[in-house]
Scaffold this motif. Structure first.
Motif, PDB file in Angstrom:
ATOM      1  N   PHE A 199      36.761 -70.804 -17.101  1.00 29.99           N
ATOM      2  CA  PHE A 199      36.023 -70.210 -18.221  1.00 29.99           C
ATOM      3  C   PHE A 199      36.007 -68.687 -18.129  1.00 29.99           C
ATOM      4  O   PHE A 199      36.097 -68.109 -17.056  1.00 29.99           O
ATOM      5  CB  PHE A 199      34.589 -70.750 -18.240  1.00 29.99           C
ATOM      6  CG  PHE A 199      34.508 -72.217 -18.553  1.00 29.99           C
ATOM      7  CD1 PHE A 199      34.341 -72.645 -19.860  1.00 29.99           C
ATOM      8  CD2 PHE A 199      34.623 -73.164 -17.540  1.00 29.99           C
ATOM      9  CE1 PHE A 199      34.281 -73.992 -20.160  1.00 29.99           C
ATOM     10  CE2 PHE A 199      34.567 -74.514 -17.832  1.00 29.99           C
ATOM     11  CZ  PHE A 199      34.391 -74.930 -19.147  1.00 29.99           C
ATOM     12  N   ARG A 200      35.843 -68.061 -19.320  1.00 28.39           N
ATOM     13  CA  ARG A 200      35.769 -66.603 -19.376  1.00 28.39           C
ATOM     14  C   ARG A 200      34.458 -66.116 -19.990  1.00 28.39           C
ATOM     15  O   ARG A 200      34.032 -64.991 -19.740  1.00 28.39           O
ATOM     16  CB  ARG A 200      36.947 -66.038 -20.175  1.00 28.39           C
ATOM     17  CG  ARG A 200      36.996 -66.474 -21.627  1.00 28.39           C
ATOM     18  CD  ARG A 200      38.183 -65.914 -22.377  1.00 28.39           C
ATOM     19  NE  ARG A 200      38.195 -66.347 -23.768  1.00 28.39           N
ATOM     20  CZ  ARG A 200      37.565 -65.709 -24.751  1.00 28.39           C
ATOM     21  NH1 ARG A 200      36.876 -64.603 -24.498  1.00 28.39           N
ATOM     22  NH2 ARG A 200      37.614 -66.164 -25.992  1.00 28.39           N
ATOM     23  N   LEU A 201      33.808 -66.958 -20.829  1.00 32.64           N
ATOM     24  CA  LEU A 201      32.570 -66.565 -21.500  1.00 32.64           C
ATOM     25  C   LEU A 201      31.452 -67.549 -21.215  1.00 32.64           C
ATOM     26  O   LEU A 201      31.703 -68.753 -21.067  1.00 32.64           O
ATOM     27  CB  LEU A 201      32.776 -66.497 -23.020  1.00 32.64           C
ATOM     28  CG  LEU A 201      33.662 -65.406 -23.604  1.00 32.64           C
ATOM     29  CD1 LEU A 201      33.788 -65.586 -25.105  1.00 32.64           C
ATOM     30  CD2 LEU A 201      33.108 -64.029 -23.300  1.00 32.64           C
ATOM     31  N   ILE A 202      30.226 -67.039 -21.163  1.00 29.46           N
ATOM     32  CA  ILE A 202      29.044 -67.893 -21.127  1.00 29.46           C
ATOM     33  C   ILE A 202      28.067 -67.368 -22.178  1.00 29.46           C
ATOM     34  O   ILE A 202      27.758 -66.182 -22.215  1.00 29.46           O
ATOM     35  CB  ILE A 202      28.392 -67.954 -19.726  1.00 29.46           C
ATOM     36  CG1 ILE A 202      27.177 -68.879 -19.755  1.00 29.46           C
ATOM     37  CG2 ILE A 202      28.021 -66.569 -19.184  1.00 29.46           C
ATOM     38  CD1 ILE A 202      26.670 -69.281 -18.392  1.00 29.46           C
ATOM     39  N   ILE A 203      27.633 -68.260 -23.051  1.00 28.76           N
ATOM     40  CA  ILE A 203      26.757 -67.893 -24.169  1.00 28.76           C
ATOM     41  C   ILE A 203      25.383 -68.513 -23.946  1.00 28.76           C
ATOM     42  O   ILE A 203      25.276 -69.722 -23.694  1.00 28.76           O
ATOM     43  CB  ILE A 203      27.350 -68.357 -25.510  1.00 28.76           C
ATOM     44  CG1 ILE A 203      28.742 -67.751 -25.704  1.00 28.76           C
ATOM     45  CG2 ILE A 203      26.434 -67.975 -26.670  1.00 28.76           C
ATOM     46  CD1 ILE A 203      29.504 -68.314 -26.888  1.00 28.76           C
ATOM     47  N   GLY A 204      24.357 -67.691 -24.031  1.00 29.18           N
ATOM     48  CA  GLY A 204      22.996 -68.170 -23.828  1.00 29.18           C
ATOM     49  C   GLY A 204      22.028 -67.578 -24.823  1.00 29.18           C
ATOM     50  O   GLY A 204      22.382 -66.703 -25.614  1.00 29.18           O
ATOM     51  N   ASP A 205      20.798 -68.072 -24.762  1.00 25.00           N
ATOM     52  CA  ASP A 205      19.747 -67.543 -25.626  1.00 25.00           C
ATOM     53  C   ASP A 205      19.270 -66.200 -25.089  1.00 25.00           C
ATOM     54  O   ASP A 205      19.700 -65.756 -24.025  1.00 25.00           O
ATOM     55  CB  ASP A 205      18.593 -68.541 -25.692  1.00 25.00           C
ATOM     56  CG  ASP A 205      17.782 -68.380 -26.968  1.00 25.00           C
ATOM     57  OD1 ASP A 205      18.103 -67.475 -27.745  1.00 25.00           O
ATOM     58  OD2 ASP A 205      16.830 -69.156 -27.171  1.00 25.00           O
ATOM     59  N   ALA A 215      26.236 -63.400 -14.270  1.00 20.12           N
ATOM     60  CA  ALA A 215      27.457 -63.926 -14.893  1.00 20.12           C
ATOM     61  C   ALA A 215      28.695 -63.170 -14.411  1.00 20.12           C
ATOM     62  O   ALA A 215      29.730 -63.772 -14.116  1.00 20.12           O
ATOM     63  CB  ALA A 215      27.335 -63.844 -16.407  1.00 20.12           C
ATOM     64  N   LYS A 216      28.595 -61.842 -14.319  1.00 20.62           N
ATOM     65  CA  LYS A 216      29.723 -61.023 -13.838  1.00 20.62           C
ATOM     66  C   LYS A 216      30.075 -61.358 -12.394  1.00 20.62           C
ATOM     67  O   LYS A 216      31.241 -61.315 -11.998  1.00 20.62           O
ATOM     68  CB  LYS A 216      29.370 -59.536 -13.957  1.00 20.62           C
ATOM     69  CG  LYS A 216      29.561 -58.973 -15.357  1.00 20.62           C
ATOM     70  CD  LYS A 216      29.345 -57.471 -15.379  1.00 20.62           C
ATOM     71  CE  LYS A 216      29.597 -56.921 -16.778  1.00 20.62           C
ATOM     72  NZ  LYS A 216      29.377 -55.459 -16.848  1.00 20.62           N
ATOM     73  N   ARG A 217      29.048 -61.662 -11.599  1.00 18.53           N
ATOM     74  CA  ARG A 217      29.263 -62.045 -10.201  1.00 18.53           C
ATOM     75  C   ARG A 217      30.123 -63.300 -10.094  1.00 18.53           C
ATOM     76  O   ARG A 217      30.842 -63.496  -9.115  1.00 18.53           O
ATOM     77  CB  ARG A 217      27.900 -62.262  -9.531  1.00 18.53           C
ATOM     78  CG  ARG A 217      27.895 -62.078  -8.018  1.00 18.53           C
ATOM     79  CD  ARG A 217      26.498 -62.328  -7.490  1.00 18.53           C
ATOM     80  NE  ARG A 217      25.554 -61.353  -8.018  1.00 18.53           N
ATOM     81  CZ  ARG A 217      24.242 -61.544  -8.082  1.00 18.53           C
ATOM     82  NH1 ARG A 217      23.727 -62.684  -7.696  1.00 18.53           N
ATOM     83  NH2 ARG A 217      23.465 -60.596  -8.556  1.00 18.53           N
ATOM     84  N   HIS A 218      30.048 -64.154 -11.107  1.00 16.66           N
ATOM     85  CA  HIS A 218      30.828 -65.396 -11.125  1.00 16.66           C
ATOM     86  C   HIS A 218      32.107 -65.259 -11.956  1.00 16.66           C
ATOM     87  O   HIS A 218      32.769 -66.261 -12.244  1.00 16.66           O
ATOM     88  CB  HIS A 218      29.975 -66.537 -11.691  1.00 16.66           C
ATOM     89  CG  HIS A 218      28.857 -66.960 -10.793  1.00 16.66           C
ATOM     90  ND1 HIS A 218      29.027 -67.820  -9.725  1.00 16.66           N
ATOM     91  CD2 HIS A 218      27.538 -66.621 -10.779  1.00 16.66           C
ATOM     92  CE1 HIS A 218      27.875 -68.008  -9.114  1.00 16.66           C
ATOM     93  NE2 HIS A 218      26.953 -67.290  -9.727  1.00 16.66           N
ATOM     94  N   GLY A 219      32.435 -64.018 -12.352  1.00 15.24           N
ATOM     95  CA  GLY A 219      33.661 -63.780 -13.112  1.00 15.24           C
ATOM     96  C   GLY A 219      33.565 -64.145 -14.577  1.00 15.24           C
ATOM     97  O   GLY A 219      34.583 -64.441 -15.213  1.00 15.24           O
ATOM     98  N   LEU A 220      32.360 -64.126 -15.143  1.00 13.42           N
ATOM     99  CA  LEU A 220      32.147 -64.499 -16.538  1.00 13.42           C
ATOM    100  C   LEU A 220      31.567 -63.325 -17.328  1.00 13.42           C
ATOM    101  O   LEU A 220      30.826 -62.509 -16.781  1.00 13.42           O
ATOM    102  CB  LEU A 220      31.169 -65.682 -16.636  1.00 13.42           C
ATOM    103  CG  LEU A 220      31.591 -66.994 -15.984  1.00 13.42           C
ATOM    104  CD1 LEU A 220      30.417 -67.937 -15.899  1.00 13.42           C
ATOM    105  CD2 LEU A 220      32.737 -67.643 -16.756  1.00 13.42           C
ATOM    106  N   LEU A 221      31.891 -63.287 -18.602  1.00 15.89           N
ATOM    107  CA  LEU A 221      31.285 -62.309 -19.506  1.00 15.89           C
ATOM    108  C   LEU A 221      30.180 -63.017 -20.279  1.00 15.89           C
ATOM    109  O   LEU A 221      30.437 -64.018 -20.958  1.00 15.89           O
ATOM    110  CB  LEU A 221      32.329 -61.748 -20.468  1.00 15.89           C
ATOM    111  CG  LEU A 221      31.827 -60.728 -21.498  1.00 15.89           C
ATOM    112  CD1 LEU A 221      31.317 -59.462 -20.821  1.00 15.89           C
ATOM    113  CD2 LEU A 221      32.912 -60.403 -22.508  1.00 15.89           C
ATOM    114  N   ALA A 222      28.955 -62.502 -20.176  1.00  6.49           N
ATOM    115  CA  ALA A 222      27.803 -63.139 -20.816  1.00  6.49           C
ATOM    116  C   ALA A 222      27.575 -62.575 -22.209  1.00  6.49           C
ATOM    117  O   ALA A 222      27.617 -61.357 -22.416  1.00  6.49           O
ATOM    118  CB  ALA A 222      26.556 -62.944 -19.957  1.00  6.49           C
ATOM    119  N   ILE A 223      27.352 -63.472 -23.166  1.00  3.44           N
ATOM    120  CA  ILE A 223      26.954 -63.081 -24.528  1.00  3.44           C
ATOM    121  C   ILE A 223      25.517 -63.561 -24.721  1.00  3.44           C
ATOM    122  O   ILE A 223      25.273 -64.731 -25.042  1.00  3.44           O
ATOM    123  CB  ILE A 223      27.898 -63.666 -25.592  1.00  3.44           C
ATOM    124  CG1 ILE A 223      29.333 -63.186 -25.358  1.00  3.44           C
ATOM    125  CG2 ILE A 223      27.433 -63.301 -26.994  1.00  3.44           C
ATOM    126  CD1 ILE A 223      30.340 -63.778 -26.305  1.00  3.44           C
TER     127      ILE A 223
END
Length: 318
Positions: A199-205, A215-223
């Motif tokens: 995965f590359r993105l994680i979307i949350g409330d 999220a960046k620590r796990h290699g993800l971009l948070a929206i």
């Protein structure tokens, strides 16, 4: 009591979603669970047989007595489970107490890893609550009429969902109130590295700056949008939160998909849980999620097969 096993199951039974769910659960649990927990066990029932009965009980949301009643009146399920004798309801109850949450999580991860090819590259995270007891609405109404507060306990479940397939990738259960930002960190840490790397993105409330850093620590971009939308940018703390305030990516519109998953679980297996003890409540929700994933994969495979047949038929007509 002893039970006569059917020699051959009817075709309409094999086509049913219930049959496919139990068959897939039985295949998965056979690979993961040893037949017996100890060399001193009675060897009357195998562990994977009891686990599938427990999984089915959590999914249809019935009591231990009721799931045995269902087995007694359904020879197809008994044949599929290869049971020569239907267990007493206390056997299932004691098995549930005996197995650990670590084992349920291990089975869950095995199920998710076996379907990596169906996953996309965007994950969604959200929480929902399950009421602990099944209460009477009339009783609540009477309490309100007398001016008394209605206090209900609930279990909070946080899930991470794949946006493409709507398969649950990770979950965490907490008895009582807890902030979503704390669950955000815990759920990502519990996820398998092989799954996160897809995965590359994680979307949350709406959340804090700390969630972006995790999220960046796990290699993800948070929206994750900012909670206070009316505050000016210069009063917003954190570079990531300021970036979200300047421009919220269009991918955020996909966040309601996770609400669809919450709805699917609650519609099929109920919005309440029967267990009162926190440990058993956690296990019950874990079993519901495993059953949901297996059912979801069966539906996806059926849809892919129908799509292939449709494309093949249209090519023949052309």
């Amino acid at each position: 009591m002893t039970y006569r096993i059917m020699k051959r199951l009817p075709k309409f039974v094999k086509k049913s979603l219930e049959y496919k769910l139990i068959k897939q659960a039985l295949t998965t649990s056979k690979r993961v669970l040893p037949p017996y927990s100890s060399k001193f066990s009675k060897r009357k029932y195998k562990q994977y047989q009891l686990f599938v009965i427990l999984l089915y009980k959590a999914w249809v949301n019935v009591s231990y007595r009721d799931v045995i009643e269902i087995l007694s009146s359904n020879p197809a399920l008994v044949t599929l489970l290869s049971l020569s004798d239907i267990p007493h309801f206390t056997t299932i109850q004691k098995f549930c107490k005996r197995i650990s949450m670590k084992l349920i999580t291990f089975v869950f991860n095995k199920v998710v890893k076996s379907f990596l090819g169906l996953l996309g590259n965007i994950m969604l995270i959200d929480s929902t609550g399950f009421s602990v007891n099944y209460h009477s609405f009339y009783h609540d109404k009477r309490l309100k009429d007398f001016g008394r507060k209605v206090r209900r306990k609930y279990v909070k479940a946080t899930i991470v969902v794949d946006e493409k397939s709507q398969i649950i990738l990770a979950f965490d259960v907490h008895f009582g109130e807890i902030h979503d930002s704390k669950e955000f960190k815990k759920v990502l840490e519990n996820m398998d590295r092989k799954i996160i790397n897809k995965f590359r993105l994680i979307i949350g409330d709406k959340g804090s700056e700390e969630n972006h850093v995790i999220a960046k620590r796990h290699g993800l971009l948070a929206i994750i949008p900012v909670r206070n939308e009316d505050a000016p940018i210069y009063r917003t703390k954190g570079e990531n939160r300021k970036r979200m305030k300047r421009h919220l990516p269009d991918e955020y519109k996909r966040r309601p998909i996770v609400e669809t998953v919450h709805s699917a679980i609650k519609r099929k297996s109920g919005s309440f849980i029967r267990s009162k003890i926190p440990e058993l409540a956690e296990k019950e929700i874990g079993l519901k999620i495993i059953a949901y994933n297996i059912r979801r994969v069966i539906i996806l495979n059926n849809s892919i097969f129908i799509l292939i047949i449709y494309r093949f038929s249209t090519e023949l007509t052309l």
